[in-house]
Design an enzyme around this catalytic site. Structure first.
Site, short mmCIF file in Angstrom:
data_model
loop_
_atom_site.label_atom_id
_atom_site.label_comp_id
_atom_site.label_asym_id
_atom_site.label_seq_id
_atom_site.Cartn_x
_atom_site.Cartn_y
_atom_site.Cartn_z
CD GLU A 188 40.86 37.64 37.15
OE1 GLU A 188 39.89 38.11 37.29
OE2 GLU A 188 41.29 36.59 36.94
CD GLU A 377 43.35 34.82 40.53
OE1 GLU A 377 42.36 34.06 40.10
OE2 GLU A 377 43.30 35.69 40.82
C1 BG6 Z 1 39.48 35.02 39.51
C2 BG6 Z 1 39.31 36.00 40.40
O1 BG6 Z 1 39.16 35.49 38.44
O2 BG6 Z 1 38.79 33.73 39.63
C3 BG6 Z 1 39.28 35.39 41.92
O3 BG6 Z 1 40.56 36.57 40.37
C4 BG6 Z 1 38.38 34.40 41.72
O4 BG6 Z 1 38.89 36.42 42.87
C5 BG6 Z 1 38.74 33.26 40.80
O5 BG6 Z 1 38.19 33.67 42.93
C6 BG6 Z 1 37.76 32.00 40.73
O6 BG6 Z 1 36.78 32.29 40.34
P1 BG6 Z 1 35.33 31.95 41.26
O7 BG6 Z 1 34.40 32.67 40.84
O8 BG6 Z 1 35.38 30.28 41.14
O9 BG6 Z 1 35.67 31.93 42.70
#
Ligand code: BG6
Length: 448
Positions: A188, A377
């Site tokens: 990101e 993701e």
């Molecule tokens: C993404 C990141 O934006 O969101 C991850 O790349 C992160 O590292 C994921 O874990 C989910 O966010 P969170 O804060 O719920 O873990």
């Protein structure tokens, strides 16, 4: 099964984690302290992740109560990766994304030679994945960097840090390119402007808009230098730029709501244009050079134009809604506070659930860049509870993934978009990035 739900046979299916949220072993086998290791659990935290000062860093480093800093222990993936990968392989995945912790290979960031124990760990990890025919997808910078480079050099605004990172990245590629063919230089990369400490090690002490943009530019140059190096090394290596996939809606058809939405989209395009097209979009370039006086050399621009990525990777969790009307209900999102969309449901953490938004962003990005897209993701953060029979019935998560995959299959089969793969965020539960907690879970459950 209807034709529209088919996925290509070469599709990459799997999960994704990051080193700093999973490995633990934060000070073992030569690893140095990193920016992630000073982040406290959100609810009790005395540190605002977006306003970290050098004084706070120093006092956290002296604090030996590791339980206050969940990323120090992670889920102990460092000791358990072999068992974990074996279990994950039972889900028949063929790809798994993780990152290499810079501070495990180069504990302070200043070393010339990598830490042998770190090298051994990552080699074993990637070999273990291959044992089960799992393709490693490797991020080189995922919200972690040696803390000394923050304290002594001020983080990514400093070109010296860029040089040190390129040295780390090239070393990693040299060491592991026989095992790793898919690389993502930065997680990101657009997020420097949203969370400058987590993404770029910029402390709050003298934070300025100038430094944020300078840091982002330095990361673009580093990314391109790494891609250029990798492409010259082997034609088997594929490099992806990675951005935060945010489908943006204006709250109304008011022109001033629309300009807000458009401006936010421009920030996704900024990273895509620089890393896929190899050039800055003019509007933002002019703002950076004329208004902010960012140091961008001709050599930087030459590196950027010659180190373009092969695919566009993105995370996708939610859409965001923006507008100018005051007093509308707000919601939290993945580090973006935005207006609550009355047509969408949201998670307990306020992330708005929008499967169709995934198809919209696929159309948008493919239309603009015409390179393969990779969803690296996607996941649903929730509190899971054990029922009487010791089962967890996470129908909400199953629905979330089912609906997103249906939209993805539409994007592939109806919109004819070239999509390389889909990785579930977490797949195995890890420490939350934004809140450093374990209550918010992303993992999938299976019967074994
Ligand atoms: C993404 C990141 O934006 O969101 C991850 O790349 C992160 O590292 C994921 O874990 C989910 O966010 P969170 O804060 O719920 O873990």
């Amino acid at each position: 099964m209807k034709q529209e739900s088919f996925f290509p046979s070469h599709f990459l299916w799997g999960g994704a984690i990051s080193a700093n949220q999973a490995e633990g072993a934060w000070n073992r086998d030569g690893k140095g302290p990193s920016t992630a290791d000073i982040m406290q659990y959100n609810k009790n935290s005395t540190i605002n992740p977006n306003k970290v000062t050098v004084k706070q860093i120093k006092s956290s480093l002296e604090d030996t109560n590791d339980n206050k800093y969940p990323k120090r222990n992670g889920i102990d993936f460092y000791d358990n990766y072999s068992k974990d990968i074996k279990l994950l392989s039972k889900m028949h995945i063929n790809a798994f994304r993780t990152s290499i912790a810079w501070s495990r290979l180069f504990p302070t960031g200043y070393e010339i030679k990598p830490n042998p124990k770190g090298v051994e760990y990552y080699r074993n990890l990637f070999c273990e994945m291959h044992k089960y025919n799992i393709e490693p997808i490797v991020t080189l910078s995922h919200y972690e960097m040696p803390i000394e480079l923050v304290i002594k050099e001020g983080g990514w605004k400093n070109r010296l840090v860029m040089k040190k990172f390129i040295h780390f990245a090239i070393t990693a590629i040299d060491l592991f390119h026989d095992l790793v063919h898919y690389w993502i230089p930065f997680n990101e990369i657009d997020s420097v402007l949203r969370h400058p400490f987590v993404s770029a090690g910029l402390t709050f002490d003298q934070l300025s808009k100038h430094d944020e943009y300078q840091a982002m530019h330095n990361q673009y140059v580093a990314s391109a230098a790494i891609v250029r190096y990798g492409h010259n090394l082997s034609s088997k290596l594929h490099f992806g730029c990675m951005v935060t996939g945010l489908t943006v809606y204006p709250y109304s058809c008011l022109p001033k709501d629309n300009i807000l939405a458009q401006q936010l989209r421009h920030y996704t395009y900024l990273s895509g244009d620089v890393q896929i097209k190899g050039r800055y979009p003019k509007i933002i370039y002019r703002m950076m050079t004329k208004d902010l006086k960012i140091d961008i050399t001709n050599k930087d621009l030459e590196i950027i134009s010659s180190g373009t990525c092969d695919y566009l990777a993105f995370s996708y969790y939610m859409s965001v809604t923006v507008g100018t009307e005051e007093n509308l209900p707000k919601t939290n999102g993945n580090t973006i506070k935005n207006i609550k969309n009355p047509y969408l449901e949201q998670s307990e953490w306020g992330w708005q659930i929008d499967p169709l938004g995934l198809r919209i962003i696929c159309q948008d990005l493919y239309n603009r860049y015409e390179v393969p897209l990779f969803i690296v993701e996607n996941g649903f953060g929730s509190r899971d509870t054990f029922e009487n029979n010791n089962e967890i019935n996470d129908f909400y998560r199953i629905n979330y993934h089912r609906k997103h995959l249906l939209q993805l299959s539409q994007a592939i089969n109806k919109d004819h978009i070239d999509i390389m793969g889909y990785l579930v965020w977490g797949l195995i539960d890890i420490v939350s990035s934004s809140t450093a907690e374990m209550d918010k879970r992303y993992g999938l459950f299976m019967l074994i």
